[in-house]
Design a protein around this motif. Structure first.
Motif, PDB file in Angstrom:
ATOM      1  N   ALA A  38       0.829  -1.203   0.000  1.00 45.37           N
ATOM      2  CA  ALA A  38       0.000   0.000   0.000  1.00 45.37           C
ATOM      3  C   ALA A  38       0.864   1.255   0.000  1.00 45.37           C
ATOM      4  O   ALA A  38       0.622   2.198  -0.761  1.00 45.37           O
ATOM      5  CB  ALA A  38      -0.921  -0.014   1.217  1.00 45.37           C
ATOM      6  N   ILE A  42       1.179   3.871  -3.292  1.00 50.00           N
ATOM      7  CA  ILE A  42       0.680   5.235  -3.169  1.00 50.00           C
ATOM      8  C   ILE A  42       1.817   6.243  -3.298  1.00 50.00           C
ATOM      9  O   ILE A  42       1.636   7.332  -3.864  1.00 50.00           O
ATOM     10  CB  ILE A  42      -0.089   5.449  -1.847  1.00 50.00           C
ATOM     11  CG1 ILE A  42      -0.882   6.769  -1.945  1.00 50.00           C
ATOM     12  CG2 ILE A  42       0.837   5.469  -0.641  1.00 50.00           C
ATOM     13  CD1 ILE A  42      -1.830   7.001  -0.801  1.00 50.00           C
ATOM     14  N   SER A  99      -7.228   5.407   6.887  1.00 51.15           N
ATOM     15  CA  SER A  99      -7.177   4.507   5.726  1.00 51.15           C
ATOM     16  C   SER A  99      -8.279   4.817   4.720  1.00 51.15           C
ATOM     17  O   SER A  99      -8.018   4.886   3.512  1.00 51.15           O
ATOM     18  CB  SER A  99      -7.295   3.049   6.189  1.00 51.15           C
ATOM     19  OG  SER A  99      -6.210   2.677   7.002  1.00 51.15           O
ATOM     20  N   ALA A 103      -7.910   6.178   0.916  1.00 52.50           N
ATOM     21  CA  ALA A 103      -8.504   5.418  -0.192  1.00 52.50           C
ATOM     22  C   ALA A 103      -9.410   6.303  -1.039  1.00 52.50           C
ATOM     23  O   ALA A 103      -9.353   6.280  -2.274  1.00 52.50           O
ATOM     24  CB  ALA A 103      -9.283   4.222   0.357  1.00 52.50           C
ATOM     25  N   TRP A 215      -5.806   0.388  -1.191  1.00 48.55           N
ATOM     26  CA  TRP A 215      -6.184   1.167  -0.014  1.00 48.55           C
ATOM     27  C   TRP A 215      -7.637   0.951   0.369  1.00 48.55           C
ATOM     28  O   TRP A 215      -7.995   1.042   1.549  1.00 48.55           O
ATOM     29  CB  TRP A 215      -5.868   2.641  -0.225  1.00 48.55           C
ATOM     30  CG  TRP A 215      -4.412   2.905   0.051  1.00 48.55           C
ATOM     31  CD1 TRP A 215      -3.387   2.851  -0.833  1.00 48.55           C
ATOM     32  CD2 TRP A 215      -3.834   3.197   1.326  1.00 48.55           C
ATOM     33  NE1 TRP A 215      -2.193   3.100  -0.200  1.00 48.55           N
ATOM     34  CE2 TRP A 215      -2.437   3.321   1.127  1.00 48.55           C
ATOM     35  CE3 TRP A 215      -4.355   3.372   2.604  1.00 48.55           C
ATOM     36  CZ2 TRP A 215      -1.563   3.610   2.166  1.00 48.55           C
ATOM     37  CZ3 TRP A 215      -3.486   3.667   3.654  1.00 48.55           C
ATOM     38  CH2 TRP A 215      -2.103   3.789   3.420  1.00 48.55           C
TER      39      TRP A 215
END
Length: 430
Positions: A38, A42, A99, A103, A215
């Motif tokens: 993750a 990102i 989180s 996302a 995510w």
């Protein structure tokens, strides 16, 4: 002591006992493998949406009938959006959880990056660009706080991954833009070969879909994971009362300003000195490549060093020396100056990594990131615009380069103030 965490293990925020926290929630942690993927993905997509535009700006301007002054708005937009949206990122994280907010910000990034290339006018292109940059701004602020929240024993490793691949992604955005545009134009994928830039920009929206899915999966595992605030007799004081937070913001802002000027104006400085466009671009890429090395080593240096003072003095001195070199002998020593500026640019991954390193509690990390980055990016946005105005007024780079050399002194002074193991928590809770 932090203990290893397994997939889907539940814990209460911030301390072994949930008593003494406001609004404790049962938060499910994730395994290191998913956390690593993750953070990796990102970090790769938080910069290309901004850096991929510059190399094809001429083609974009031609296709959308944008004049030079309007193009300047697009070049200033990343810093402005990173700053302005950054101010509300922490509050968004408090409402929806770290989180899930990250996302959803990636959903916004994907939509903005995929849709903007198909705009037929500036008035469609600019809002979609701003939308995508706003999503990136949320990630900028919340990912360091998320790493502090969920990293545990792997916090340094995850910060190393994050700071290194931020630079990799930014470099890839600028480096791949022209080749992708040329390839798309040659195949006629979009009809008019001159529209190859559209695929070059849309490409990063497609790439951003990968971390978006990751995510969303992370958010499903963690639930609402914004860190609770430990109960205290008095609430934390504002971060501007913390000298460490203020000087860390100055360090972040001035180094980001230097980076924006380097990517936006250094190639033109070299070209004005008589170097050809390809060599000028390569020399700028050298600066970016050094940033990857800085992202790899500085989180570990911070974790293991009692003081960063020698490093901070070095970053400032090398930045000053690099800009003075560009002033005195830009063509003759171009590679040397790029290397010096690149190593001086280690200050950027240092500043990013100091956000979790100079805070103990995750909720302070979130607040610190939401303070340092918005103000820092607004400072950074001023730099490229001021450079353009001064150069346009005077017709040469002399004053610009003298001022940039002086910025190295500011970097060193600010860096020295945050070089010791001082924690913002102690300053705002005293």
């Amino acid at each position: 002591m932090t203990t290893p965490r397994g997939d889907c293990a539940e814990h209460t925020p911030d301390s072994p006992a949930s008593a003494g926290t406001t609004g404790p929630r049962r938060v499910r942690t994730i395994g290191f493998g998913l956390a690593m993927l993750a953070v990796l993905f990102i970090s790769v997509v938080l910069r290309p949406g901004a850096t991929s535009l510059g190399p094809v700006l001429a083609e974009v301007s031609s296709s959308l009938s944008i004049d030079e002054s309007t193009s300047g708005i697009l070049t200033a937009l990343p810093g402005l959006m990173f700053g302005l949206v950054g101010f509300i990122a922490v509050r968004m994280g408090q409402r929806a959880g770290l989180s899930l907010t990250i996302a959803l910000s990636l959903v916004v990034v994907v939509l903005g990056l995929v849709l903007r290339p198909f705009s037929t006018s500036f008035w469609g292109f600019m809002p979609l660009t701003a939308l995508a940059l706003g999503g990136m701004a949320v990630g900028n602020v919340l990912v360091p706080a998320w790493i502090k929240r969920h990293g545990g024993l792997h916090t340094v490793a995850l910060m190393t991954l994050y700071s290194m691949f931020l630079t990799v992604g930014g470099s890839a955005g600028s480096g791949l833009a022209s080749p992708l545009a040329g390839a798309a134009g040659a195949t006629g994928a979009l009809g008019d070969p001159a529209d190859g830039w559209r695929w070059a920009l849309a490409f990063w929206g497609v790439v951003a879909a990968v971390p978006m899915v990751l995510w969303l999966l992370v958010a499903r595992h963690t639930g609402h994971d914004f860190p609770g605030t430990p109960a205290q007799d008095r609430p934390d004081r504002p971060l501007w009362t913390s000298p460490t937070a203020v000087f860390l913001m100055i360090l972040f802002g001035f180094q980001s300003m230097n980076a924006y000027v380097q990517f936006g104006w250094l190639p033109q400085m070299y070209r004005d000195a008589g170097l050809d466009a390809n060599l000028a671009g390569t020399l700028t890429a050298v600066v970016a490549a050094m940033g990857v090395i800085g992202g790899l080593i500085m989180p570990t240096v911070i974790d293991r060093s009692r003081t960063l003072a020698p490093w901070m003095i070095g970053f400032g001195a090398l930045t000053t020396a690099g800009w003075l070199g560009v002033l005195i002998a830009p063509a003759e020593g171009a590679l040397i100056w790029s290397l010096l500026l690149g190593v001086g640019g280690f200050a950027f991954p240092t500043a990013i990594s100091l956000i979790p390193a100079r805070s103990r509690q995750p909720h302070v990390t979130a607040r610190l990131s939401g303070f340092i980055q918005p103000y820092g990016y607004l400072v950074a946005a001023i730099g490229p615009m001021a450079v353009g105005m001064i150069h346009s007024a005077l017709g040469n780079w002399t004053l610009v380069l003298i001022l940039l050399a002086c910025s190295g002194v500011v970097l060193a002074v600010a860096g020295l103030r945050v070089s010791g193991r001082i924690f913002v928590d102690d300053e705002v809770q005293a």
